[in-house]
Design an enzyme around this catalytic site. Sequence first.
Site, PDB file in Angstrom:
ATOM      1  N   ASP A 345      -0.125 -10.058 -61.597  1.00 42.92           N
ATOM      2  CA  ASP A 345       0.877 -10.911 -62.222  1.00 42.92           C
ATOM      3  C   ASP A 345       1.199 -10.316 -63.593  1.00 42.92           C
ATOM      4  OD1 ASP A 345       2.508 -13.223 -62.555  1.00 42.92           O
ATOM      5  OD2 ASP A 345       0.950 -14.091 -63.822  1.00 42.92           O
ATOM      6  N   ASP A 653      -2.899 -15.924 -63.019  1.00 40.86           N
ATOM      7  CA  ASP A 653      -3.434 -17.009 -63.840  1.00 40.86           C
ATOM      8  C   ASP A 653      -2.776 -18.352 -63.571  1.00 40.86           C
ATOM      9  OD1 ASP A 653      -0.958 -16.529 -64.871  1.00 40.86           O
ATOM     10  OD2 ASP A 653      -1.596 -16.280 -66.948  1.00 40.86           O
ATOM     11  N   ASP A 657      -0.049 -18.378 -58.281  1.00 40.43           N
ATOM     12  CA  ASP A 657      -0.817 -17.216 -57.827  1.00 40.43           C
ATOM     13  C   ASP A 657      -1.933 -17.596 -56.865  1.00 40.43           C
ATOM     14  OD1 ASP A 657       0.590 -15.406 -59.525  1.00 40.43           O
ATOM     15  OD2 ASP A 657      -0.592 -16.138 -61.212  1.00 40.43           O
TER      16      ASP A 657
END
Length: 915
Positions: A345, A653, A657
């Site tokens: 990410d 985070d 996700d």
Amino acid sequence: MTANTIATNTFSETTKDLLNYEWHTLGEQKVVQTLASHPEAGLTDKEATKRHQQMGANQLTGKSGKSPWLRFLEQFNQPLLYILLTAGLVTLLLKDWIDAGVIFGVTLINVIIGYIQESKAEGAIAALSKAVTTEATIIRDGQKTRLASTELVLGDLVLLASGDKVPADLRLLSVRGLQVDESALTGESVPVEKATASLPIETPLAERSNMVYAGSFVSFGQAEGIVVAIADASETGRISQLIESSTNLKTPLTRNIDKFSKSLLYVILGLAALTFAVGLGQGESWIDVFKASVALVVSAIPEGLPAIVTVTLAIGVSRMARRKAIIRKLPAVETLGSTTVICSDKTGTLTENQMTVQKIYAGGQHYTVSGIGYAPDGEILMDRQPVDFNADGHIALWESLEAGLLCNDSHIEWGDGQWDLVGTPTEGALITAANKAGLTQENLEQLPRIDTIPFESQFQYMATLHELDAKRSLNIIYLKGSVEAILQRCDRMLDAQGELARLNPAAVEQEVASMANQGLRVLAFASKEVATKRSFDRNDIDRGLVFLGLQGIIDPPREEAIAAVKACQSAGIQVKMITGDHALTAAAIARQMGICSTEAQVFTGRQLAQMDEKEFAQAAEEGMVFARVAPEQKLHLVKALQSQGEIVAMTGDGVNDAPALKQADIGVAMGIAGAEVAKESADMLLTDDNFASIEAAVEEGRGVYRNLRKAIAFLLPINVGESMTILIAILLATVLPILPIQILWLNMVSSVGLIVPLAFEPKSGQVMQQPPRNPREKLLSGSLLKRILAISVFNWVVIFGVFQWILQTTGNEALARTMAINGLVAAEVFYLLSITQFLPSLVARIQGKRTPVAYAPAIGIMVVVILQCVFSQWSMMNQVFDTTPLTFIQALICMGVGLPVVFIALILQRFDPLN
């Protein structure tokens, strides 16, 4: 019949179809009508109660967990444990209580460890429920009230204000300067500006400006919205279902161990049956043949394998913890070492998650700003030299910074050893940039604010009125906002010397395009002097403004993350960025980090949605940046890579996700900024939220795999050598060179005592200079099998040869077995020294090199030597294990017969290096 009654009937008839609505495509009036609510009075209490009974509470439902006893019993469902349990039962039937107790003890330890690990790993849905539970301000029966978010129903009218957590999915009916932080759900790095206009059906989730979603936060402004989805039907609820549907994949290690254990099970049973049949065919009594078969089974079972796997992984966990990586599931240690792709990410993982001004255009001049984050550390540079504000030529820059500081509702404060932002990230960046020039909000108290026009999405700007010069009856207005909104109101600009000049909109647009291509979010600034007044309105700023400049803002990449990406690429690991952020911003960050180099490697969620499975798989393999992707697409990307044989690590985070984190071979969550559900779904947490810690963890993981490989190369030749000895003795109808209880001593005491030091082996300095091992590579590769066979044959020669030699020369079976066992232990000791780094590190230290010495093998050898002395020389042990004391010369002979293994190991090392 009242209007409210008619609306209720309509709602009842359409309840089943409500989940199929694309709410962002409908106008406000149509949404209210469809949900049978009222745009001002909301629902009645009676109707709300009815809907709550009909549709349930606004909370996520998770699948029911297994009982503790069932989870405990399921830990026995492993082929290797079948073997251990079978051996234990057989030895128990033969009333060998000590042997059976040892085997059952090893089995129980493995089961307990597995149970503890699994018990820690099933909290994702509970964490999601906690994430969306809050209080909400709503209107029912025309009255404003506050109640738990679990009580919300479809059609409720919800009021939002700055600082609120959104309690359900809402279609906005009215907004006033609303900005919502949706980073946990969409990956968008900055708060999203909201509006009410209906949108096309194909609009991606992250761009649905007329919707807000459960679990996100209101960072600025106010709004009124109507509940269109609750509980599992909300976007967060859909993610929880994705988490439940995600497969808990086995790691490469557990897959290989399972496969090896099944194969070993069949081999052992086959050999035992062969031994039994051959013995009976030779006329032996079935009891003697049965005991011989048990000896073969016990010799073939690598009792120490589960222990060494667990110990090696546990040590890897400890080493990773010291390097800021906390492992939640033991096999993840080895998985990191075999990772071929890291899907990361962007926001808060590769980047600082702190917006920073990096470029400024003012007075026709270009400036750069050093430093990152909200700390006032850094300088404003021109041509790489610090700007001297005391010299002429930077008036427009100063005015631009002053506008960003004053036209601002946020502030930065010092606390707990760091600078913290109170307000929106974009405004925080503007304050920090001004601070770096020596401007602070306290310094500008001589320009007190009189009035404000807050930001509203339809106008795209914010304006503030300040007292400028009371004597001259002058005030000044500052504006900040989108380039389009500011430029159309300006007719002049401030040049570098602070003089008014003609504005060239084309030149400004060119600068905007340049900044945008670098992934910067561009804000424009303007001012206007007006006569003294206590308030102002939009008519005062429709025209006649002076353009001051542009500031380009970005969430910059972490410096250490750039180095970590490079290290991973050097190790043959692909790093791919998967984010919900804009493609332009994501691509710019990726270029800075060396993740991608061409636009052909960048894909958007909209492009992915139009691909078939084959095209999607190809894009997953070839693409390096995936922007504006939905949670389902993140999950789909991970699956696509896994289908092509990749071992995938996924970092993240946010709530968005979590499904991909759970699906990945190893999920890596941020321990500080990470959402609780992301942490619960992950296999590993980074305590410093630093991508660089992943590189350190990969390094440790590779070391762990090498140590496991060494352990297998050391352990299996002992078992195979013992099995060959028993099998050949039975085929030749001779006395057994070693007894079952002696085999258990070798396998559980001597062998384990020597194999445990392998778990403490330091990693090689070259471990990150080599490509990841082939994910399809078997645990027992061809080269490793050849090594095992060669050492096994040597071990068999030692056992069988020494036994027959001593038996023929002395006729003493106990002495022959004792020397055969000690000869095998000596061979194990010399082989251990040949494959560890103890001697090389000791030599390097003697030569003056600053190399830590790997003392664990020496300690293990000392322990085993002492135990072998007890085994051979102590009378009580002689009675239990049927051994006899050795003379000094006999002990030297045992050492001498084991020494040649060193030369064999050196030859093998050239073809199959273990270090």
